[in-house]
Design a protein around this motif. Structure first.
Motif, short mmCIF file in Angstrom:
data_model
loop_
_atom_site.label_atom_id
_atom_site.label_comp_id
_atom_site.label_asym_id
_atom_site.label_seq_id
_atom_site.Cartn_x
_atom_site.Cartn_y
_atom_site.Cartn_z
N UNK A 1 45.38 9.00 38.32
CA UNK A 1 44.81 7.89 37.55
C UNK A 1 43.31 7.87 37.83
N UNK A 2 42.59 7.00 37.17
CA UNK A 2 41.14 6.94 37.27
C UNK A 2 40.64 6.22 38.50
N UNK A 3 41.26 6.47 39.62
CA UNK A 3 40.87 5.83 40.88
C UNK A 3 39.83 6.71 41.58
N UNK A 4 38.76 6.08 42.00
CA UNK A 4 37.78 6.76 42.84
C UNK A 4 38.35 6.75 44.25
N UNK A 5 38.70 7.91 44.77
CA UNK A 5 39.38 7.98 46.06
C UNK A 5 38.46 7.64 47.23
N UNK A 6 37.16 7.59 46.98
CA UNK A 6 36.23 7.20 48.05
C UNK A 6 36.32 5.71 48.35
N UNK B 1 35.58 6.32 30.91
CA UNK B 1 35.23 6.49 32.32
C UNK B 1 36.47 6.80 33.16
N UNK B 2 37.59 6.15 32.84
CA UNK B 2 38.82 6.44 33.57
C UNK B 2 39.28 7.87 33.31
N UNK B 3 39.16 8.32 32.07
CA UNK B 3 39.55 9.70 31.74
C UNK B 3 38.70 10.69 32.51
N UNK B 4 37.39 10.46 32.57
CA UNK B 4 36.51 11.34 33.36
C UNK B 4 36.95 11.39 34.81
N UNK C 1 39.92 10.65 36.11
CA UNK C 1 41.22 11.31 36.22
C UNK C 1 41.03 12.83 36.27
N UNK C 2 40.23 13.34 35.37
CA UNK C 2 40.05 14.80 35.30
C UNK C 2 39.26 15.30 36.51
N UNK C 3 38.31 14.52 36.99
CA UNK C 3 37.60 14.91 38.21
C UNK C 3 38.57 14.94 39.40
N UNK C 4 39.50 14.00 39.45
CA UNK C 4 40.51 13.99 40.51
C UNK C 4 41.39 15.24 40.41
N UNK C 5 41.77 15.60 39.20
CA UNK C 5 42.57 16.81 38.98
C UNK C 5 41.77 18.04 39.42
N UNK C 6 40.50 18.08 39.05
CA UNK C 6 39.65 19.21 39.45
C UNK C 6 39.58 19.33 40.97
N UNK C 7 39.49 18.20 41.67
CA UNK C 7 39.43 18.21 43.13
C UNK C 7 40.70 18.81 43.75
N UNK C 8 41.86 18.40 43.23
CA UNK C 8 43.12 18.93 43.75
C UNK C 8 43.22 20.42 43.46
N UNK C 9 42.88 20.81 42.24
CA UNK C 9 42.92 22.23 41.90
C UNK C 9 41.97 23.04 42.78
N UNK D 1 39.93 8.77 24.48
CA UNK D 1 40.40 9.68 25.53
C UNK D 1 40.17 11.13 25.13
N UNK D 2 40.52 11.46 23.91
CA UNK D 2 40.44 12.84 23.42
C UNK D 2 38.99 13.34 23.39
N UNK D 3 38.05 12.45 23.12
CA UNK D 3 36.63 12.84 23.11
C UNK D 3 36.22 13.36 24.49
N UNK D 4 36.69 12.73 25.54
CA UNK D 4 36.37 13.16 26.90
C UNK D 4 37.20 14.39 27.28
N UNK D 5 38.49 14.33 27.02
CA UNK D 5 39.42 15.40 27.39
C UNK D 5 38.95 16.76 26.87
N UNK D 6 38.54 16.80 25.61
CA UNK D 6 38.17 18.08 24.99
C UNK D 6 36.92 18.70 25.61
N UNK D 7 36.10 17.92 26.29
CA UNK D 7 34.91 18.49 26.94
C UNK D 7 35.29 19.18 28.26
#
Length: 148
Positions: free
Chosen positions: A57-62, A73-76, A78-86, A112-118
């Motif tokens: 989810x769009x939680x800032x883990x810090x 902003x939540x979508x960004x 979420x994807x940054x969190x996924x990138x970190x795990x990967x 959501x899709x506007x952010x996701x596709x980037x």
């Protein structure tokens, strides 16, 4: 609902095939985030060259809080969190072959899709649906399957 059932059947088939193979190994990875050390699930599960990530989810883990600013902003986050795990597993978004996206409101789909596709330029397979509520009051949750 039919596509969710299809995904479930495919994942079930993969898990049965893995269990039948005497040489297969299933690794349950704990989170690299200290704040998630005691969660009741694995951050990622690895088997047969696949990495199944827990939904993000769009939680800032810090700071342990959802980011402000709405669905984009939540979508960004979420994807940054996924990138970190990967990245922790030496992978990138280019290794993702399947995304499951759950939106709190289907009216957020376009934003959501506007952010996701980037982020997902290779266009992995995707399922998107809306649910009545998500963990932590989130507006979006995404889980992915990546190939090692």
């Amino acid at each position: 609902m039919k596509s969710i059932f299809s995904i479930f059947c495919i994942l079930l088939l993969i898990s049965f095939q893995s269990c039948d193979n005497e040489n297969s190994e299933i690794i349950f990875h704990k989170s690299h985030e200290l704040s998630r050390a005691n969660v009741p699930f694995s951050d990622a599960v690895e088997t047969e060259g696949l990495l199944f990530l827990t939904g993000q989810i769009g939680k800032d883990h810090k700071n342990g809080k959802l980011v402000n600013g709405g669905i984009k902003e939540e979508t960004k986050q979420v994807i940054e969190n996924i990138k970190d795990v990967l990245a922790y597993h030496d992978l990138s978004l280019d290794h993702v072959v399947k995304c499951t996206v759950i939106l709190k409101g289907i009216n957020d789909f376009k934003s959501f899709n506007e952010v996701y596709t980037t982020y997902f330029t290779r266009k992995p397979a995707r399922t998107t649906f809306a649910a009545a509520g998500l963990a932590g009051g989130a507006s979006i949750e995404i889980d992915v399957i990546a190939v090692k």
